[in-house]
Design a protein around this motif. Sequence first.
Motif, PDB file in Angstrom:
ATOM      1  N   VAL A  35       0.811  -1.215   0.000  1.00  0.00           N
ATOM      2  CA  VAL A  35       0.000   0.000   0.000  1.00  0.00           C
ATOM      3  C   VAL A  35       0.849   1.271   0.000  1.00  0.00           C
ATOM      4  O   VAL A  35       1.825   1.378   0.758  1.00  0.00           O
ATOM      5  CB  VAL A  35      -0.930   0.023   1.247  1.00  0.00           C
ATOM      6  CG1 VAL A  35      -1.854   1.228   1.202  1.00  0.00           C
ATOM      7  CG2 VAL A  35      -1.732  -1.266   1.345  1.00  0.00           C
ATOM      8  N   SER A  36       0.467   2.216  -0.843  1.00  0.00           N
ATOM      9  CA  SER A  36       1.042   3.567  -0.799  1.00  0.00           C
ATOM     10  C   SER A  36      -0.091   4.542  -0.490  1.00  0.00           C
ATOM     11  O   SER A  36      -1.181   4.410  -1.046  1.00  0.00           O
ATOM     12  CB  SER A  36       1.659   3.935  -2.149  1.00  0.00           C
ATOM     13  OG  SER A  36       2.659   3.011  -2.500  1.00  0.00           O
ATOM     14  N   VAL A  37       0.184   5.478   0.389  1.00  0.00           N
ATOM     15  CA  VAL A  37      -0.839   6.456   0.758  1.00  0.00           C
ATOM     16  C   VAL A  37      -0.485   7.816   0.152  1.00  0.00           C
ATOM     17  O   VAL A  37       0.579   8.366   0.414  1.00  0.00           O
ATOM     18  CB  VAL A  37      -0.990   6.569   2.292  1.00  0.00           C
ATOM     19  CG1 VAL A  37      -2.030   7.623   2.649  1.00  0.00           C
ATOM     20  CG2 VAL A  37      -1.383   5.224   2.882  1.00  0.00           C
ATOM     21  N   VAL A  38      -1.389   8.305  -0.668  1.00  0.00           N
ATOM     22  CA  VAL A  38      -1.215   9.593  -1.345  1.00  0.00           C
ATOM     23  C   VAL A  38      -2.026  10.635  -0.582  1.00  0.00           C
ATOM     24  O   VAL A  38      -3.163  10.357  -0.194  1.00  0.00           O
ATOM     25  CB  VAL A  38      -1.727   9.481  -2.808  1.00  0.00           C
ATOM     26  CG1 VAL A  38      -1.761  10.835  -3.484  1.00  0.00           C
ATOM     27  CG2 VAL A  38      -0.871   8.487  -3.592  1.00  0.00           C
ATOM     28  N   HIS A  39      -1.438  11.798  -0.345  1.00  0.00           N
ATOM     29  CA  HIS A  39      -2.178  12.819   0.405  1.00  0.00           C
ATOM     30  C   HIS A  39      -1.805  14.209  -0.089  1.00  0.00           C
ATOM     31  O   HIS A  39      -1.083  14.351  -1.082  1.00  0.00           O
ATOM     32  CB  HIS A  39      -1.930  12.651   1.912  1.00  0.00           C
ATOM     33  CG  HIS A  39      -0.474  12.549   2.271  1.00  0.00           C
ATOM     34  ND1 HIS A  39       0.344  13.642   2.285  1.00  0.00           N
ATOM     35  CD2 HIS A  39       0.304  11.478   2.572  1.00  0.00           C
ATOM     36  CE1 HIS A  39       1.568  13.262   2.622  1.00  0.00           C
ATOM     37  NE2 HIS A  39       1.588  11.944   2.790  1.00  0.00           N
TER      38      HIS A  39
END
Lengths: 354, 354
Positions: free
Chosen positions: A248-252
Amino acid sequence: MFSSDTNSCPRKGFPVTTIQIGHRRIGSAFLRASRMINTHSHTGVSLCSSSVVNAAMATEASAKVIDGDSFAKEIREEIATEVSRMKESIGIVPGLAVILVGDNKDSASYVRTKKKACKSVGIKSYEVHLAEDSSEQEVIQHISIFNDDPSINGILVQLHLPSYINEQKVLNAICIEKDVDGFNPLNIGQLAMRDREPLFIPCTPKGCIELLHRCGVTIKGKRAAVIGRSNIVGLPAALLLQKEDATVSVVHSRTKNPEEITREADILITAAGQPNMVRGSWIKPRAVVIDAGFTRIEDTKNPEGSLPLGDVCYEEASKIASAITPVPKGVGPMTVAMLLSNTLTAAKRAHNFE
Amino acid sequence: MFSSDTNSCPRKGFPVTTIQIGHRRIGSAFLRASRMINTHSHTGVSLCSSSVVNAAMATEASAKVIDGDSFAKEIREEIATEVSRMKESIGIVPGLAVILVGDNKDSASYVRTKKKACKSVGIKSYEVHLAEDSSEQEVIQHISIFNDDPSINGILVQLHLPSYINEQKVLNAICIEKDVDGFNPLNIGQLAMRDREPLFIPCTPKGCIELLHRCGVTIKGKRAAVIGRSNIVGLPAALLLQKEDATVSVVHSRTKNPEEITREADILITAAGQPNMVRGSWIKPRAVVIDAGFTRIEDTKNPEGSLPLGDVCYEEASKIASAITPVPKGVGPMTVAMLLSNTLTAAKRAHNFE
């Protein structure tokens, strides 16, 4: 915040702040797109599942439309069966208490939807509607009464609360066994940790994952991106995907190259609250796209005066993704179904009923 | 598990299971590398900080060596000052209780190191050493006594526990105000959530981030990868990086292309426990590499009979990264320093001392 170039999105080409001008400019395309989704979500042609219909039937898009309405109906039926079995076996009906503070129309509408959903499956709902100027103490007092009431299995405080009320303090007052929203930090910690299980999983991300499961999407070993990191959706969605062995990669909002990272994902969950931010070019070909964004924009041509928009530019994305949720009728109905599911779980746990 | 091709790593070219054969094969290179790090970490030539020395001085490597020993010493001095101030102001000395179960040599060695560290800063340490066959109940009973003892501010149960003892149950028995290891799910939840703060941050990941801070590495907006997702290191490290506005990807044993994802990271924290898994080709040029891996391999030529290895093939990585922690003397001493820091925080909080 995220920067989004929405001006040339074929569905709705305008940021929320300039909706009136933008809407006038591309009004006809806008309405066409809206009708298209409504049609799809009721077509019901079976492909990989009775709730997945092929967008290509009506447009050049190739993505299967993940019909949240239909999956939610399926889940409500399963819950209704369990509620009946519980009632017949031990004479107990699960109870959900909803606390609404103030007169926000959207909040009132959400509460109505939840009460109606409870009724549809046989869960008893209780509502306390407090005035806009109610004190924090009053809200907590009502929570306290519900905490002590054995006929109440789940307690939900409808967000957002008036600004002078400390949301954390109020949510912390809900005893963890009745925290069917799953917002308690202890629940989030247990969700995050390996070999631990939360008492409840927050409803919207739970609904997103449930859609993936019911569509037969393999999560394990896949690359996933989550756009947004809110406590309510983005964060728990990322934790859930990781628990299911996705990478998982979290983009913000501080991510410098959101498009590039998003395009690496086989599974994309968006929860940014930025209408049409995710363009077709952001989507990896054949990715599965779950759009948990939901922003109402003013729309004088719509009978309700507004129209909900997701984070994903649907028309573009549906030509590239392999499956996609529409907005509305995608994640929204699943959120409500998961609330019922959590309330049933709470009641079963309270009465040691399996 | 991760698959790692360690056979041609110049530093140590063998998986843990075949160490004897491998060691004999490349014994001289192995010892050379080991000496090199020890030399560096004591050179103390100032570059960006007094604790960062340039590996290029001794080899063709270009990375700055992040000397955890030196940073930890700096932190211990700061803590010692605070402990003295507290003692002088309110007559209180922080207390740390350590519970050790069984006769595992590594565990006993860790406990000795921690007690020594406590002494060096003026924190009072208490130790309970229970027999290998002690019951879960006995361990919990000792925790309970420490929970009630106001002279104890932090309680640490040295892991791993004998297999028949339920680790979760034991750790949950530590009252959250004294959980200086930060392993309580409530702490992890608060660490994960926005606008919430944990009482304590787990020591190893806290040490990793502290190294980045003290080396002046900007985290905000950077791409970060964490290899490993353990509750103790990988998970909280990822949550911490995200809290500091990095865009984080978590690589784990089910990740199909760990090398590719790792190579995207400006900041890499490894906590996989797989010696030399991360090769030079995995590192983005000029990335900062924090190696929290620590695996002891048998080494008959070493006076201690074993040698600790990190997850990163140091010789290769140090030619590509801009800065890198060695193993040993990288993250390890920072973990102990953070334990002291958490114990001081607990004592200040208990006595409302600022």
